[in-house]
Design an enzyme around this catalytic site. Structure first.
Site, PDB file in Angstrom:
ATOM      1  N   GLY A  46       0.833  -1.200   0.000  1.00 19.15           N
ATOM      2  CA  GLY A  46       0.000   0.000   0.000  1.00 19.15           C
ATOM      3  C   GLY A  46       0.865   1.246   0.000  1.00 19.15           C
ATOM      4  O   GLY A  46       2.003   1.220   0.476  1.00 19.15           O
ATOM      5  N   GLN A  51       3.290   9.966   0.771  1.00 15.28           N
ATOM      6  CA  GLN A  51       4.567   9.269   0.962  1.00 15.28           C
ATOM      7  C   GLN A  51       5.559   9.535  -0.168  1.00 15.28           C
ATOM      8  O   GLN A  51       6.753   9.304  -0.008  1.00 15.28           O
ATOM      9  CB  GLN A  51       4.343   7.756   1.114  1.00 15.28           C
ATOM     10  CG  GLN A  51       3.608   7.385   2.396  1.00 15.28           C
ATOM     11  CD  GLN A  51       3.373   5.883   2.485  1.00 15.28           C
ATOM     12  OE1 GLN A  51       2.391   5.379   1.965  1.00 15.28           O
ATOM     13  NE2 GLN A  51       4.284   5.177   3.123  1.00 15.28           N
ATOM     14  N   CYS A  94       5.707  -0.081   7.452  1.00 15.78           N
ATOM     15  CA  CYS A  94       5.340   1.051   6.597  1.00 15.78           C
ATOM     16  C   CYS A  94       6.565   1.429   5.772  1.00 15.78           C
ATOM     17  O   CYS A  94       7.670   1.467   6.305  1.00 15.78           O
ATOM     18  CB  CYS A  94       4.915   2.222   7.482  1.00 15.78           C
ATOM     19  SG  CYS A  94       4.501   3.708   6.565  1.00 15.78           S
ATOM     20  N   LEU A  95       6.348   1.728   4.494  1.00 15.56           N
ATOM     21  CA  LEU A  95       7.476   2.100   3.636  1.00 15.56           C
ATOM     22  C   LEU A  95       8.134   3.398   4.115  1.00 15.56           C
ATOM     23  O   LEU A  95       9.295   3.642   3.826  1.00 15.56           O
ATOM     24  CB  LEU A  95       7.019   2.243   2.182  1.00 15.56           C
ATOM     25  CG  LEU A  95       6.571   0.929   1.507  1.00 15.56           C
ATOM     26  CD1 LEU A  95       6.005   1.203   0.129  1.00 15.56           C
ATOM     27  CD2 LEU A  95       7.732  -0.050   1.421  1.00 15.56           C
ATOM     28  N   HIS A 136      -4.735   1.978   7.543  1.00 11.54           N
ATOM     29  CA  HIS A 136      -3.348   2.442   7.653  1.00 11.54           C
ATOM     30  C   HIS A 136      -3.115   3.570   6.634  1.00 11.54           C
ATOM     31  O   HIS A 136      -2.525   4.596   6.964  1.00 11.54           O
ATOM     32  CB  HIS A 136      -2.406   1.250   7.397  1.00 11.54           C
ATOM     33  CG  HIS A 136      -0.947   1.590   7.343  1.00 11.54           C
ATOM     34  ND1 HIS A 136      -0.042   1.059   8.241  1.00 11.54           N
ATOM     35  CD2 HIS A 136      -0.217   2.385   6.509  1.00 11.54           C
ATOM     36  CE1 HIS A 136       1.174   1.528   7.946  1.00 11.54           C
ATOM     37  NE2 HIS A 136       1.084   2.326   6.902  1.00 11.54           N
ATOM     38  N   GLU A 137      -3.601   3.363   5.407  1.00  8.62           N
ATOM     39  CA  GLU A 137      -3.365   4.360   4.355  1.00  8.62           C
ATOM     40  C   GLU A 137      -4.192   5.625   4.578  1.00  8.62           C
ATOM     41  O   GLU A 137      -3.702   6.730   4.342  1.00  8.62           O
ATOM     42  CB  GLU A 137      -3.663   3.771   2.971  1.00  8.62           C
ATOM     43  CG  GLU A 137      -2.812   2.561   2.582  1.00  8.62           C
ATOM     44  CD  GLU A 137      -1.319   2.789   2.681  1.00  8.62           C
ATOM     45  OE1 GLU A 137      -0.872   3.940   2.550  1.00  8.62           O
ATOM     46  OE2 GLU A 137      -0.587   1.808   2.917  1.00  8.62           O
ATOM     47  N   HIS A 140      -2.445   7.913   6.765  1.00 10.15           N
ATOM     48  CA  HIS A 140      -1.404   8.726   6.108  1.00 10.15           C
ATOM     49  C   HIS A 140      -1.994  10.046   5.609  1.00 10.15           C
ATOM     50  O   HIS A 140      -1.329  11.083   5.652  1.00 10.15           O
ATOM     51  CB  HIS A 140      -0.807   7.977   4.911  1.00 10.15           C
ATOM     52  CG  HIS A 140       0.296   7.038   5.262  1.00 10.15           C
ATOM     53  ND1 HIS A 140       1.459   7.440   5.879  1.00 10.15           N
ATOM     54  CD2 HIS A 140       0.443   5.702   5.070  1.00 10.15           C
ATOM     55  CE1 HIS A 140       2.257   6.397   6.052  1.00 10.15           C
ATOM     56  NE2 HIS A 140       1.659   5.323   5.573  1.00 10.15           N
TER      57      HIS A 140
END
Ligand code: ZN
Length: 174
Positions: A46, A51, A94-95, A136-137, A140
């Protein structure tokens, strides 16, 4: 498609609240294409536009585990309209928080409304892994990272570690 640089904690940009997309046009689709490519290359399941430094309410996901059968999902202006009281726990990463993982509780089910790749209005009832990824997204888009759910001590340990890694990465001798 272009692979973009993924911002990492503690970059203050990640804490910005993303703005709604006014119209899903080719420029927005180009961002979604780049996001998907960047996510696959990372690799991750994701990614939110913030990001890669774009503060717009756009998310891409692909939770299919088979690299041969890609199942990309695109969400523009996603909004939670329901979250269940039942919780589910996943070990999240997480990236933007590289190499760090923690068990996080979130509602097991969530219903969202959003616009798809073509700008059509859609609704989705998600549960389990998909529900967790979507939440989660969406976090962000509000400037929230999964580490914010941890204790202050644990969170500051992670942030310190990542700041140190960043400094080491930038240090060069020529
Ligand atoms: Zn993330």
């Amino acid at each position: 498609m272009t692979i973009r640089k993924i911002l990492t904690e503690p970059d203050p940009f990640l804490r910005q609240k993303s703005k709604p997309v006014e119209k899903v046009d080719d420029s927005i689709r180009k961002i979604m294409d780049d996001m998907l490519e960047t996510m696959y290359q990372a690799p991750g399941i994701g990614l939110a536009a913030i990001q890669i430094g774009i503060p717009k309410r756009i998310i891409v996901l692909d939770i299919s585990k088979d690299p041969e059968k890609k199942e990309p999902m695109y969400f523009v202006n996603p909004e939670k309209v329901f979250t269940s009281e039942d919780q589910a726990t996943y070990e999240e990463g997480c990236l933007s928080v590289p190499g760090q993982f923690a068990e996080i509780d979130r509602p097991d089910k969530c219903h969202i409304k959003y616009l798809n790749y073509n700008g059509d209005f859609k609704e989705l009832k998600a549960e389990g892994l998909l529900a967790t990824c979507i939440q989660h997204e969406i976090d962000h888009l509000e400037g929230i990272l999964f580490i914010d759910y941890l204790s202050k001590l644990k969170r500051s340990m992670i942030t310190k570690k990542l700041s140190k890694q960043k400094k080491e990465l930038e240090r060069i001798v020529v």
